[in-house]
Design an enzyme around this catalytic site. Structure first.
Site, mmCIF file in Angstrom:
data_model
loop_
_atom_site.group_PDB
_atom_site.id
_atom_site.type_symbol
_atom_site.label_atom_id
_atom_site.label_comp_id
_atom_site.label_asym_id
_atom_site.label_seq_id
_atom_site.Cartn_x
_atom_site.Cartn_y
_atom_site.Cartn_z
ATOM 1 N N GLY A 66 -56.614 -21.645 2.520
ATOM 2 C CA GLY A 66 -55.806 -21.636 1.307
ATOM 3 C C GLY A 66 -56.519 -21.957 0.010
ATOM 4 N N THR A 75 -50.373 -19.428 10.095
ATOM 5 C CA THR A 75 -49.273 -19.304 9.139
ATOM 6 C C THR A 75 -48.465 -18.043 9.456
ATOM 7 O OG1 THR A 75 -50.407 -20.445 7.379
ATOM 8 C CG2 THR A 75 -48.906 -18.726 6.680
HETATM 9 N N1 ASP Z 1 -53.093 -20.436 4.204
HETATM 10 C C1 ASP Z 1 -52.643 -21.614 4.865
HETATM 11 C C2 ASP Z 1 -53.042 -22.820 4.067
HETATM 12 O O1 ASP Z 1 -54.135 -22.871 3.558
HETATM 13 C C3 ASP Z 1 -53.173 -21.777 6.233
HETATM 14 C C4 ASP Z 1 -52.921 -20.624 7.144
HETATM 15 O O2 ASP Z 1 -52.949 -19.465 6.721
HETATM 16 O O3 ASP Z 1 -52.679 -20.870 8.328
HETATM 17 O O4 ASP Z 1 -52.261 -23.744 3.991
#
Ligand code: ASP
Length: 316
Positions: free
Chosen positions: A237, A183
């Site tokens: 997440g 992300t």
């Molecule tokens: N936090 C993001 C999610 O759970 C994933 C990530 O950090 O790449 O969608």
């Protein structure tokens, strides 16, 4: 009172099982170069007296356009083989916020989030409605195939193979030794002392049934308040939503008078670890102090301050 010596921009490009032994030198250089490019672009905005919100959008857009990161082009695939994107932005001065989730046709989801905040009475829009709104805002619309990258598709196939071998639902658990969340996020402080935070993601590989992560949830993956801090998160997440990570960091600062470093450490290295939530955050306060803790092997990250020297890092 403008204070150009205070301008600060901190970014992340995802946390996870990112280890030096799994990466070629060329790959490593490519990540550093892209992180630097994003930092320098955001810095120019801040330097020229632009707002922290504008700096966050410009910075994140560069990372969304790069296939290296799990946001925009290069986003991970859902179990159904699609790319469903989430993003959010928050203004620390007004505590206005905008978010989109599960969108498949907007080239730069962070811009859609910004449009929701600026040009609608709402905070969050999802799916086709959000896409329709983005179109009315004149944002660039692409064929969903634009987001395809071979590497991400192979990741999906691998995780599905594992599910099949185990004979059970492997869910969206990270692939051991391979998975990085990827992300992207940015937090910025402008000359006017205003904080902003933004996050953009494809979510997690093999996510199912319209799953939405923490990135577009205000107070979880994204949060900003001039009184305390601006936060953008990356990681598993589900845990970040339940731990209300962004708001918890701000609350520790407000109610316990912790510094941004102490508050960020408390949440990422203690609370999340106890829950089993892997990942990290970037957090920045109104004086330009910041923290970049992560409890995973690595986190793509970097910062730039008034002197204009960008620093980037990947591993511990
Ligand atoms: N936090 C993001 C999610 O759970 C994933 C990530 O950090 O790449 O969608």
């Amino acid at each position: 009172q403008a204070q150009s010596d205070k301008i600060t921009l901190v970014i992340h490009g995802g946390a996870g099982t990112i280890r030096k032994e799994n990466m070629t030198d060329a790959m490593e250089q490519a990540y550093h170069a892209k992180l630097k490019e994003a930092l320098e672009a955001g810095y120019q905005v801040l330097r020229q007296g632009g707002s922290s919100l504008d700096a966050v959008v410009v910075t994140i857009q560069i990372l969304e356009d790069s296939p290296l990161f799990n946001a925009g082009k290069g986003a991970v695939f859902t179990a159904a083989g699609r790319n469903e994107l989430d993003a959010a932005i928050m203004d620390g001065a007004s505590r206005k916020a905008g978010a989109v989730a599960g969108i498949t046709t907007v080239k730069n989801p962070i811009k859609a989030a910004r449009a929701v905040m600026d040009n609608s009475p709402h905070v969050m829009m999802i799916g086709p409605g959000a896409e329709e709104f983005a179109q009315t805002q004149g944002l660039e619309i692409v064929d969903p195939a634009y987001f395809y990258t071979e590497d991400r598709f192979k990741q999906l196939e691998k995780i599905k193979q594992r599910e099949a071998n185990q004979g059970k639902d492997g869910g969206w658990l990270p692939l051991v030794g391979q998975e990085k969340f990827g992300t992207v996020g940015a937090v910025a402080l402008d000359q006017f002392g205003n904080l902003a935070a933004g996050t953009s993601t494809g979510g997690m590989t093999n996510k199912k049934f319209g799953r939405v992560g923490d990135a577009p949830i205000i107070g979880a993956g994204t949060y900003a308040d001039n009184q305390t801090c601006a936060v953008s998160a990356t990681g598993h997440g589900e845990y970040f939503i339940r731990a209300v990570v962004g708001y918890d960091v701000a609350a520790l600062m407000a109610y316990k008078q912790l510094s941004v470093q102490a508050a960020a450490e408390e949440v990422v290295m203690k609370k999340l670890v106890e829950m089993g939530g892997e990942g990290g955050i970037i957090a920045l306060d109104k004086n330009g102090n910041f923290a970049m803790p992560f409890n995973s092997a690595g986190m793509y990250r970097g910062f730039i301050r008034a002197d204009g020297v960008a620093e980037t890092a990947i591993f511990k």
